[in-house]
Motif scaffolding. Structure first.
Motif, short mmCIF file in Angstrom:
data_model
loop_
_atom_site.label_atom_id
_atom_site.label_comp_id
_atom_site.label_asym_id
_atom_site.label_seq_id
_atom_site.Cartn_x
_atom_site.Cartn_y
_atom_site.Cartn_z
N PHE A 87 53.67 -3.23 54.01
CA PHE A 87 53.38 -3.02 52.60
C PHE A 87 53.76 -1.59 52.25
O PHE A 87 53.14 -0.65 52.73
N HIS A 89 53.34 0.23 49.75
CA HIS A 89 52.40 1.03 48.95
C HIS A 89 51.12 1.32 49.71
O HIS A 89 50.20 1.90 49.14
N HIS A 90 51.05 0.90 50.97
CA HIS A 90 49.86 1.20 51.77
C HIS A 90 50.22 2.15 52.91
O HIS A 90 51.32 2.08 53.45
N ARG B 161 46.90 -7.55 45.64
CA ARG B 161 47.07 -6.47 46.61
C ARG B 161 48.52 -6.10 46.84
O ARG B 161 48.80 -5.00 47.31
N VAL B 162 49.44 -7.03 46.59
CA VAL B 162 50.83 -6.75 46.92
C VAL B 162 51.75 -6.81 45.70
O VAL B 162 52.43 -5.84 45.37
N PRO B 165 50.81 -4.28 42.54
CA PRO B 165 51.09 -2.86 42.86
C PRO B 165 52.58 -2.58 43.05
O PRO B 165 53.06 -1.54 42.62
N LEU B 166 53.30 -3.51 43.68
CA LEU B 166 54.73 -3.25 43.91
C LEU B 166 55.53 -3.35 42.61
O LEU B 166 56.55 -2.70 42.46
#
Lengths: 311, 245
Positions: A87, A89-90, B161-162, B165-166
């Motif tokens: 991911f 953004h993590h 969560r994915v 945000p992306l």
């Protein structure tokens, strides 16, 4: 133990995986190898139900994978893929913690696990924990990808061409790391690759797929010495067969008492390394050392005898 | 010397002075005002007009963002894909309708005041956000999406969560366009009695007072430039973190 029981996948009349059965023992690495279109990836993806089988079933430790919802099942099965799929953004820590987080582990337990895995993969936790994937090298990204797949101590780790995007030197290191970590954690791994070299290097057992069928399933030595079909023989590569076989045999197997001249090999080296040393430095015998102490030698005759016994 | 180091603080200071201490500019604007006429707009405080202007823009853009992103999420799901052309048509109509026409049509229904302006800004703001959110949600890195599914995130978790945000940096570009358009367009809301900085400009036009027009125009322009810049910075920061820049 993972039991794949007569599993078949048909897409619009095309059979991608045709009636495949195999058993994977706990704590071993099984490498599924085949050309593209052989159904190896589809087979792997049916184990964690990213693809639903048309017929047949998979049992993990006796329990059918069809008995739970797919996303719950997948949390118990590690999954690592080509190009890592982190991911972006993590942070590294959050990436590794993804599955423990889904399973609601307590915070301090997650933190300890993240640090443990980073250390296991030779990445200093304090240095890497808070970085983002884009700040890592390709090899580091891939290691974090595998660490994420291992984070919740899954019953099974599935890997789909995990090292496909790495350059040869880093790939070799990643394979060695995986072997070392697998032996330490005693994990059960199923790995898909098109690279027979990788299959030989990593697999306790190798399963060769061709046209959706499982054509041979055995130890690397069996695959090399007794290929079941022409296709398998072709995958192994006739010219390289003796070298592949030698690379599976440790020098300790044919080591004898006595001294020899020149640079020494360690006891972890394979007969392929020994043969290579003989050819390169024009020797007929090579000394072997353990922890810096010479313990014996390997002779060219012994190597030839060992290969000959398989012809 | 870059824009950020010098020009940005200077523009912020200029804006604050124009809004909070308008009397400082009397000597500057005097030649532009009619002889003997007022130089500085005094019927309402520029601060309260600015806040009301920004409030309208924020409310309209906020609503447009919620609606456009929700629509974009729905039409990027496999079950909603069929509605993609339809929703695109609807948001396109919102964009083609001139805000003035929307104002005129909305007044009989909503009366004078902030209502018609909110509707016009909202409709006008939908399209850029919707289009960009769709682009963001349909160009996600395939390996990341595959991994998200493979490690056991369900649909909702993948979205929250994915995917969102992306898609955020690209969506934010759409929001930025919308907000800047709305900042300018909001001024015409004053023709139907919405409290915006347009009031100053319109008063200036009606009384031939260029000083008023310039004051209103400068403040709106500075807000637009600075907010645009702030959102660009935010997008860059997010994109950098995700390694997409």
């Amino acid at each position: 133990m993972i039991e794949i029981d007569r599993i078949t996948k048909i897409y619009d009349g095309e059979t991608a995986v045709d009636d495949v059965s195999m058993t994977v023992e706990t704590g071993t690495i099984t490498v599924i190898v085949g050309t593209s279109g052989s159904g190896k990836t589809t087979l792997l993806r049916m184990i964690n139900r990213l693809e639903e089988p048309t017929s047949g079933e998979v049992r993990i430790n006796g329990e059918s994978t069809l008995s739970v919802k797919p996303h719950i099942l997948r949390r118990r099965i590690g999954y690592a893929i080509q190009g890592h799929g982190l991911f972006p953004h993590h942070s590294v820590a959050r990436n590794i913690a993804a599955v423990p987080d889904l399973l609601n582990w307590p915070r301090d337990k997650i933190r300890a696990r993240v640090d443990e895995l980073l250390t296991l993969f030779s990445m200093e936790p304090a240095q890497f924990r808070d970085r983002f994937p884009s700040e890592l090298s390709g090899g580091q990204q891939q290691r974090v990808g595998v660490a994420r797949a291992l984070a919740s101590r899954p019953d099974l780790l599935l890997m789909d061409e995990p090292f496909g995007a790495l350059d040869p030197i880093i790939r070799t290191r990643a394979q060695e790391d995986l072997r070392r970590i697998q032996q330490k954690l005693r994990s059960t791994i199923m790995l898909v690759t098109h690279d027979m070299e990788e299959a030989m290097r990593l697999g306790d057992r190798v399963a060769v797929m061709d046209g959706g069928r499982l054509v041979q399933h055995g130890t690397p030595a069996e695959i090399i010495t007794r290929p079941a079909t022409d296709f398998v023989a072709n995958m192994v590569g006739d010219v390289e067969r003796p070298l592949r076989l030698l690379s599976l045999i440790p020098v300790t197997e044919v080591m004898e008492e006595g001294a020899a001249e020149g640079a020494a090999l360690t006891t972890r080296a394979s007969l392929r390394d020994a043969l290579s040393a003989c050819l390169w430095t024009r020797r007929v015998e090579v000394p072997v050392e353990r922890d810096g102490v010479r313990v014996g030698r390997v002779t060219l005759d012994a190597i030839l005898a060992r290969v000959g016994s398989h012809a | 010397m870059s824009f950020g180091k010098v020009l940005r603080p200077a523009l912020v200071a200029l804006l604050l002075a124009l809004v909070l201490r308008p009397t400082w500019f009397i000597p500057l604007f005097r030649p532009l005002a009619p002889v003997g006429g007022p130089v500085i707009y005094e019927r309402a405080s520029l601060l309260s007009l600015s806040l009301s202007h920004l409030g309208l823009v924020a409310a309209a853009s906020g609503a447009a963002t919620v609606v456009a992103v929700t629509l974009a999420i729905l039409v990027t799901r496999p079950t909603g894909a069929a509605f993609r052309p339809l929703s695109r048509t609807i948001t396109n109509v919102g964009q083609t309708f001139p805000p003035v026409a929307v104002l005129a049509l909305a007044v009989p229904a909503l009366g004078f005041g902030a209502g018609p302006t909110l509707v016009a800004l909202f409709l006008y703001g939908l399209l850029p956000i919707f289009e960009n959110a769709i682009i963001g949600l349909s160009t996600l890195p395939p390996a990341t999406m595959e991994a998200a599914r493979g490690i056991g995130l369900n649909r909702w978790q993948r979205l929250v969560r994915v995917e969102l945000p992306l898609a955020l940096p690209v969506t934010l570009t759409g929001i930025r366009l919308s907000v800047v358009i709305a900042l300018g367009t909001a001024t015409i809301g004053s023709t139907v009695a919405a409290r915006t900085l347009g009031e100053v400009i319109i008063a200036g036009l009606l009384t031939n007072n260029t000083a008023f027009v310039l004051q209103g125009g400068l403040i709106v322009g500075l807000f637009a430039v600075l907010i645009y810049d702030a959102l660009v910075q935010l997008e860059r920061h997010l994109a950098r973190r995700m390694g997409r820049a």
